[in-house]
Design an enzyme around this catalytic site. Structure first.
Site, PDB file in Angstrom:
ATOM      1  CE  LYS A 211      -4.220  -1.476   2.223  1.00  0.00           C
ATOM      2  NZ  LYS A 211      -4.991  -1.186   3.430  1.00  0.00           N
TER       3      LYS A 211
ATOM      4  CD  GLU B  52      -3.722   6.686   4.319  1.00  0.00           C
ATOM      5  OE1 GLU B  52      -3.279   6.058   3.375  1.00  0.00           O
ATOM      6  OE2 GLU B  52      -4.880   6.509   4.774  1.00  0.00           O
TER       7      GLU B  52
ATOM      8  CG  HIS C 292     -11.717  -0.154   9.418  1.00  0.00           C
ATOM      9  ND1 HIS C 292     -12.128   1.146   9.350  1.00  0.00           N
ATOM     10  CD2 HIS C 292     -10.959  -0.246  10.530  1.00  0.00           C
ATOM     11  CE1 HIS C 292     -11.643   1.817  10.368  1.00  0.00           C
ATOM     12  NE2 HIS C 292     -10.935   0.989  11.111  1.00  0.00           N
TER      13      HIS C 292
ATOM     14  NE  ARG D 168      -9.183  -8.534  -3.597  1.00  0.00           N
ATOM     15  CZ  ARG D 168     -10.225  -7.896  -3.108  1.00  0.00           C
ATOM     16  NH1 ARG D 168     -11.370  -7.943  -3.731  1.00  0.00           N
ATOM     17  NH2 ARG D 168     -10.136  -7.185  -2.004  1.00  0.00           N
TER      18      ARG D 168
HETATM   19  P1  ADP Z   1      -8.251  -2.759   3.653  1.00  0.00           P
HETATM   20  O1  ADP Z   1      -7.305  -2.988   2.524  1.00  0.00           O
HETATM   21  O2  ADP Z   1      -7.869  -3.496   4.898  1.00  0.00           O
HETATM   22  O3  ADP Z   1      -9.678  -2.927   3.262  1.00  0.00           O
HETATM   23  P2  ADP Z   1      -8.376   0.143   3.254  1.00  0.00           P
HETATM   24  O4  ADP Z   1      -7.127   0.947   3.127  1.00  0.00           O
HETATM   25  O5  ADP Z   1      -9.106  -0.181   1.995  1.00  0.00           O
HETATM   26  O6  ADP Z   1      -8.055  -1.226   4.051  1.00  0.00           O
HETATM   27  O7  ADP Z   1      -9.362   0.847   4.256  1.00  0.00           O
HETATM   28  C1  ADP Z   1     -10.549   0.232   4.690  1.00  0.00           C
HETATM   29  C2  ADP Z   1     -11.422   1.233   5.404  1.00  0.00           C
HETATM   30  O8  ADP Z   1     -10.739   1.795   6.527  1.00  0.00           O
HETATM   31  C3  ADP Z   1     -11.830   2.446   4.575  1.00  0.00           C
HETATM   32  O9  ADP Z   1     -12.938   2.180   3.759  1.00  0.00           O
HETATM   33  C4  ADP Z   1     -12.140   3.454   5.663  1.00  0.00           C
HETATM   34  O10 ADP Z   1     -13.394   3.200   6.264  1.00  0.00           O
HETATM   35  C5  ADP Z   1     -11.073   3.164   6.699  1.00  0.00           C
HETATM   36  N1  ADP Z   1      -9.890   4.027   6.462  1.00  0.00           N
HETATM   37  C6  ADP Z   1      -8.756   3.683   5.817  1.00  0.00           C
HETATM   38  N2  ADP Z   1      -7.890   4.726   5.775  1.00  0.00           N
HETATM   39  C7  ADP Z   1      -8.489   5.752   6.415  1.00  0.00           C
HETATM   40  C8  ADP Z   1      -8.118   7.114   6.700  1.00  0.00           C
HETATM   41  N3  ADP Z   1      -6.949   7.598   6.332  1.00  0.00           N
HETATM   42  N4  ADP Z   1      -9.018   7.886   7.359  1.00  0.00           N
HETATM   43  C9  ADP Z   1     -10.224   7.397   7.733  1.00  0.00           C
HETATM   44  N5  ADP Z   1     -10.620   6.138   7.512  1.00  0.00           N
HETATM   45  C10 ADP Z   1      -9.776   5.321   6.857  1.00  0.00           C
END
Ligand code: ADP
Length: 457
Positions: free
Chosen positions: A116, A200, A235, A292
């Protein structure tokens, strides 16, 4: 030319792939664990080979056994579905060296976008906005705190190799940061075999809006619009819909352009998803790319009329995309509820067991993608999702009313499910007005009466 495909997955997605292959006249080989012998994908595929005991680590994650099955059955291609080996760079590489067409992007693309921190860097260089954060992974806690203070709290600590909502921790100040950093590292090492972390800015109450992209081997890249996946628990997505009630034409066009930029920056081929978080002002930021097919691809299919699995196979066959960007139209609204074998009244504890009476909803505008049936035993070894219920119609209201009707019709006896919980959300004024952000479910659960999700059977 693809004549025969091995489906390296289980459950509804394996069945979904069997169905697409049937319509294309392509032969299918199912691989299955001992726990899945009775599964529909095994029964409906042309051939099936058992690859090991129930545990995923001993079956669906065993690249060696899957590749042996591929050799024995003489397949041309492998479709990895989602989860399991679908984002495993090494597996894609092994397929290539065995001369088997991996239905997905190139192995190196999976590696690049699966990290990531590297994905952030790759798209950012191409001018796609990312959330302020660390440049790449952070080695130690001291450096991490400095970066967090520079970004400003709250921050989110994420695993470079993360997925499925795991390995993420929110820190509201420097004191809690140290503890969260340690536990994120532990969880990431355990879950992904890689403890690398990055930091982040934590956005308060954003929306999760992602774009479906398709790219062929001839340089054609298009997007099929967005999916709003803001309704999440821990999440993890619970309800997804397309189009997003938040986007207007202008923002959709700008985000679509950014999604294509990100896809090009990744040198991407096949179907993929560019995920963004969007704040209340409409600022959007890339968070990751999924290399994917996604669970929620069905809502895009119902809105655009494009069969994404067939497109994936078409692209892997070396053909050009069957549609151009101009030909993509959005003339419906579609919603998907993830039906899970779990008990919302008991902290969403998994509820494996044998299904008794089973009746799936149907009728106008209803689609059920599921591998289960009456008498099927839901195994404790796998994800608790047992069906995807998708409803669609001309407007969001029609799709929502239809979803409530379909959820009310669904009968699954013998195990607990989240159907009553989903019904309560679909009726909730906040959700109906399109106001859900990623903190919606938590707020909803906090105000819902305790026994509201109990089945009235
Ligand atoms: P994963 O790959 O585990 O699914 P993601 O990076 O896609 O993780 O994030 C999943 C969820 O986590 C997002 O949809 C959001 O709800 C929350 N999230 C991720 N990064 C942030 C952020 N910087 N600020 C707020 N919420 C976040």
């Amino acid at each position: 030319m693809i004549r025969k495909i091995l489906i390296a997955n289980r459950g509804e997605i394996a069945l979904r792939i069997v169905r697409a292959c049937r319509e294309l006249g392509i032969q299918t080989l199912a691989v299955y664990s001992e726990a899945d012998e009775q599964s529909l994908h095994v029964q409906l595929a042309d051939e099936a080979i058992c690859i090991g005991p129930a545990s995923g680590a001993e079956s669906y994650l065993r690249a060696d056994r899957i590749l042996s099955a591929a050799e024995i059955a003489d397949v041309d291609a492998i479709h990895p579905g989602y989860g399991f080996l679908s984002e495993n760079e090494e597996f894609a590489e092994q397929c290539a060296s065995c001369n088997i067409n991996f239905i997905g992007p190139k192995a190196e693309t999976i590696g690049k976008m699966g990290d990531k921190a590297m994905a952030r860097e790759t798209v950012s260089k191409a001018g796609v906005p990312i959330i302020p954060g660390s440049d790449g992974p952070i080695e130690n806690e001291k450096d991490a705190i400095k970066i967090a203070q520079k970004i400003g709290f709250p921050v989110i600590i994420k695993a470079v190799a993360g997925g499925g909502g795991r390995g993420m921790r929110i820190a509201h100040n420097a004191v809690s940061f140290a503890k969260e950093f340690q536990s994120a590292r532990l969880e990431a090492t355990k879950a992904f075999g890689n403890g690398a972390l990055y930091v982040e800015k934590y956005l308060e109450n954003p929306r999760h809006i992602e774009f479906q992209v398709l790219a062929d081997k001839h340089g054609n890249v298009i997007h099929l619009g967005e999916r709003d996946c803001s309704v999440q628990r821990r999440h993890q997505k619970v309800i997804e819909e397309a189009p997003s009630p938040f986007l207007d034409k202008n923002l959709r066009a700008r985000m679509g352009k950014a999604a294509i930029k990100a896809t090009n920056a990744a040198d991407y081929i096949n179907a993929g998803t560019i995920e963004f978080l969007v704040d209340s002002k409409g600022n959007f930021y890339f968070i990751e790319m999924n290399t994917r097919i996604q669970v929620e691809h069905a809502v895009t299919e119902e809105v655009t009329g494009i069969d994404l699995i067939k497109e994936q196979i078409n692209i892997a066959s070396g053909n050009r995309l069957s549609i151009s960007q101009k030909e993509v139209t959005y003339d419906k609204h579609a919603i998907e509820c993830r039906i899970c074998a779990e008990n919302p009244s008991n902290g969403f504890a998994p509820s494996p067991g044998t299904i008794g009476l089973y009746y799936a909803p149907g009728g106008h505008g209803v689609r059920v993608d599921s591998h289960v049936y009456g008498g099927y035993t839901v195994s404790p070894y796998y994800d608790s999702m047992i069906a995807k219920l998708v409803t669609y119609g001309r407007t969001r209201k029609i799709a929502l009313d239809r979803m409530y009707r379909a959820l009310s019709e669904y009968i699954i006896r013998g195990i607990d499910t989240n159907i009553e919980f989903l019904k309560a959300i679909v009726l909730d004024p906040g959700f109906r007005q399109g106001e859900a952000t990623t903190s919606y479910v938590e707020e909803f659960l906090a105000r819902a009466p305790k026994d509201v999700f109990k089945k009235s059977q």
